[in-house]
Design a protein around this motif. Structure first.
Motif, PDB file in Angstrom:
ATOM      1  N   GLN A   1       0.823  -1.204   0.000  1.00 47.10           N
ATOM      2  CA  GLN A   1       0.000   0.000   0.000  1.00 47.10           C
ATOM      3  C   GLN A   1       0.861   1.259   0.000  1.00 47.10           C
ATOM      4  OE1 GLN A   1      -2.447   0.477   3.465  1.00 47.10           O
ATOM      5  NE2 GLN A   1      -3.801   1.973   2.496  1.00 47.10           N
ATOM      6  N   ALA A   2       1.952   1.257   0.792  1.00 48.56           N
ATOM      7  CA  ALA A   2       2.856   2.410   0.807  1.00 48.56           C
ATOM      8  C   ALA A   2       3.520   2.608  -0.551  1.00 48.56           C
ATOM      9  CB  ALA A   2       3.903   2.224   1.900  1.00 48.56           C
TER      10      ALA A   2
ATOM     11  N   LEU B   1       3.943   5.670  -5.686  1.00 51.81           N
ATOM     12  CA  LEU B   1       3.932   5.684  -7.147  1.00 51.81           C
ATOM     13  C   LEU B   1       2.815   6.582  -7.685  1.00 51.81           C
ATOM     14  CD1 LEU B   1       4.653   1.913  -7.908  1.00 51.81           C
ATOM     15  CD2 LEU B   1       6.209   3.859  -8.182  1.00 51.81           C
ATOM     16  N   GLU B   2       1.670   6.619  -7.023  1.00 51.84           N
ATOM     17  CA  GLU B   2       0.595   7.515  -7.449  1.00 51.84           C
ATOM     18  C   GLU B   2       1.013   8.974  -7.306  1.00 51.84           C
ATOM     19  OE1 GLU B   2      -3.235   4.658  -6.264  1.00 51.84           O
ATOM     20  OE2 GLU B   2      -2.647   6.370  -5.009  1.00 51.84           O
ATOM     21  N   VAL B   3       1.689   9.302  -6.215  1.00 47.57           N
ATOM     22  CA  VAL B   3       2.203  10.664  -6.045  1.00 47.57           C
ATOM     23  C   VAL B   3       3.232  10.980  -7.114  1.00 47.57           C
ATOM     24  CG1 VAL B   3       3.502  12.174  -4.495  1.00 47.57           C
ATOM     25  CG2 VAL B   3       1.706  10.711  -3.576  1.00 47.57           C
ATOM     26  N   ALA B   4       4.117  10.014  -7.433  1.00 49.11           N
ATOM     27  CA  ALA B   4       5.125  10.239  -8.463  1.00 49.11           C
ATOM     28  C   ALA B   4       4.486  10.511  -9.819  1.00 49.11           C
ATOM     29  CB  ALA B   4       6.049   9.019  -8.550  1.00 49.11           C
ATOM     30  N   THR B   5       3.425   9.786 -10.149  1.00 45.90           N
ATOM     31  CA  THR B   5       2.742  10.001 -11.429  1.00 45.90           C
ATOM     32  C   THR B   5       2.156  11.405 -11.518  1.00 45.90           C
ATOM     33  OG1 THR B   5       2.219   7.638 -11.532  1.00 45.90           O
ATOM     34  CG2 THR B   5       0.946   9.115 -12.942  1.00 45.90           C
ATOM     35  N   GLU B   6       1.552  11.866 -10.437  1.00 44.02           N
ATOM     36  CA  GLU B   6       0.951  13.200 -10.431  1.00 44.02           C
ATOM     37  C   GLU B   6       2.021  14.286 -10.535  1.00 44.02           C
ATOM     38  OE1 GLU B   6      -2.170  13.985 -10.573  1.00 44.02           O
ATOM     39  OE2 GLU B   6      -2.926  11.925 -10.476  1.00 44.02           O
ATOM     40  N   ILE B   7       3.117  14.127  -9.822  1.00 43.13           N
ATOM     41  CA  ILE B   7       4.187  15.132  -9.865  1.00 43.13           C
ATOM     42  C   ILE B   7       4.812  15.186 -11.260  1.00 43.13           C
ATOM     43  CG2 ILE B   7       6.472  15.703  -8.980  1.00 43.13           C
ATOM     44  CD1 ILE B   7       5.629  14.692  -6.278  1.00 43.13           C
TER      45      ILE B   7
END
Length: 476
Positions: free
Chosen positions: A155-156, A161-167
């Motif tokens: 989960q972490a 990875l979701e934060v990395a995609t948005e950034i």
């Protein structure tokens, strides 16, 4: 009174202690006076030996051995011994009534017998737990305290990875001309080396640079004189003047400044991104946080969205993500990380060469070749240091290199030798603390203990020395 030869300031302490001992029988009784006398004698002997040890230059382990007799830390004995003694006596004086006679012998004997019975009952109740061997205690500690459940780790990783995609999508929209590569996950979270909880990770932002215009200069060949620092130099300015490369905007004295690049990315991400909108789309709260060391890199906090209005009760819910600019020139990969934390670098424009990928990869390959428990021992030591305030300064960087050095000496890393290797690691660490030097496995010129003060080393050495004879005190 032994006043001759004493340093200034010690006469008053001796006089106070002698006066208290002389009147202790009236205040706390015969038994209390005897205990106080023994404790005072031990303190006096420690002070006298400390003076002689300073003159004879005795090794550090002698002081750790003597201090373990009174079960107190060196810092406490240095800073607060007078205050501790005076407070204890003041409390005893307030509780005692000098007008009352001493307790009768039968009553005292009856009280002592009751205390002995209670102590015996408690010992009988706790006897089954004491019978566990060190190997069993380590296995129990590893299973219950050290290991992070795989669903929590996954989960972490997914949130990071979701934060990395948005950034990455934001940077490509905000700075379309900035040559950036893919953001990828790195660190102990990816290598399954985190303990207790999955609460931190790193995202590497790859900067695409022209190898014909830039070259990496080792810090050993410059005024920095550090093997883990690099300078990125601009080349061929006579043929390709400034402006041919996008990164020419961040030149300082002909070198690419790591701090200017990190500040530009941090300013763009932290100030321009819509964090409430990002939190809503990801289903968790994401916000930038300030770095405690004043580092210019991006640091984000990710936590469940249902705790948006109140602080989380458990620290395990939080995930801290650090975004680090990284570039590769030839075979060298460097990042704009917190160089001052590891190297005390005099130049904030230098780039840091991390040895973590090599260290973690070597430990994994050694365990894979012989089915060893090096990574298991590393994770156990990391959990011990994390839960112990005195040993908390020791990070995976120090402990990983410690086990790599130990791997060159010890050959048996089977599951049955887990407790033996754990004890040997503690003894080896005490030896390195004694000399004040822990060399990096891949860069022996780097001293990993350089960032610690003498008081820090003294405190950690004392705690580990106590754990040599009783390793169980570290598994609380």
């Amino acid at each position: 009174m032994y006043y001759n030869g004493r340093r200034r300031g010690q006469d008053g302490v001796g006089a106070v202690l002698d006066f208290l001992l002389a009147n202790a029988r009236l205040v706390i009784g015969v038994g209390g006076a005897a205990i106080l006398g023994i404790a005072t004698l031990a303190v006096k002997r420690i002070i006298e030996r400390a003076g002689r040890r300073a003159e004879d230059n005795k090794p550090m382990t002698d002081s750790w051995e003597e201090l373990s007799l009174v079960s107190s830390s060196p810092k406490l004995l240095k800073k607060g011994i007078e205050d501790v003694v005076m407070k204890k006596i003041a409390v005893a004086t307030r509780k005692a009534d000098l007008s009352q006679p001493l307790p009768a012998a039968p009553a005292l004997e009856r009280h002592l017998s009751e205390r002995v019975c209670v102590s015996a009952e408690r010992a009988c109740v706790s006897a089954p737990r004491v019978c566990l061997t060190l190997q069993e205690r380590l296995q129990q500690y590893y299973a219950s305290r050290v290991c992070v459940p795989p669903p929590v780790t996954m989960q972490a990783q997914r949130r990071a990875l979701e934060v990395a995609t948005e950034i990455q999508a934001f940077l490509r929209t905000k700075h379309p001309h900035m040559p950036l590569g893919e953001l990828r996950l790195a660190g102990s979270l990816l290598d399954d080396l985190q303990v207790i909880t999955a609460d931190h990770t790193s995202l590497l932002v790859h900067l695409q640079v022209e190898e014909s215009l830039w070259s990496a200069v080792r810090g050993e060949d410059t005024f920095l004189s550090h093997p883990q620092l690099f300078l990125i130099r601009r080349e061929n300015l006579e043929y390709f003047p400034r402006g041919r490369s996008y990164w020419d905007h961040f030149l300082v004295g002909g070198y690419l400044s790591a701090r200017l690049v990190a500040e530009q990315l941090a300013k763009s991400v932290t100030e321009a991104m819509n964090w409430p909108s990002l939190s809503g789309s990801l289903g968790c709260q994401v916000r930038p946080v300030l770095d405690a060391h004043g580092d210019a890199s991006i640091k984000l906090e990710v936590r469940p969205s249902d705790e948006e209005e109140e602080e989380p009760e458990e620290e395990e819910e939080r995930l801290f993500v650090r975004v680090l600019p990284t570039l590769c020139i030839g075979d060298e990969s460097v990042c704009a990380g917190p160089t001052h934390t590891h190297t005390h670098a005099p130049c904030e424009h230098a780039w840091f060469y991390s040895l973590y990928p090599k260290e973690a990869g070597l430990l994994a390959s050694l365990d894979q070749s012989d089915g060893g428990v090096r990574r298991k021992c590393l994770k156990t030591l990391k959990a011990v240091c994390r839960t112990n305030p005195t040993l908390r300064p020791l990070s995976g960087r120090h402990l990983g290199n410690l086990l790599l050095h130990l791997s060159d000496k010890a050959t048996d890393w089977s599951e049955e030798a887990f407790s033996g290797r754990f004890q040997e690691a503690i003894e080896e660490l005490i030896g390195y603390l004694e000399i004040g030097r822990l060399p990096s496995y891949f860069k022996p010129a780097v001293n990993l203990l350089q960032e610690f003060s003498e008081d820090d080393i003294d405190e950690m050495g004392f705690m580990l020395y106590c754990a040599v004879s009783q390793p169980e005190i570290l598994l609380i």
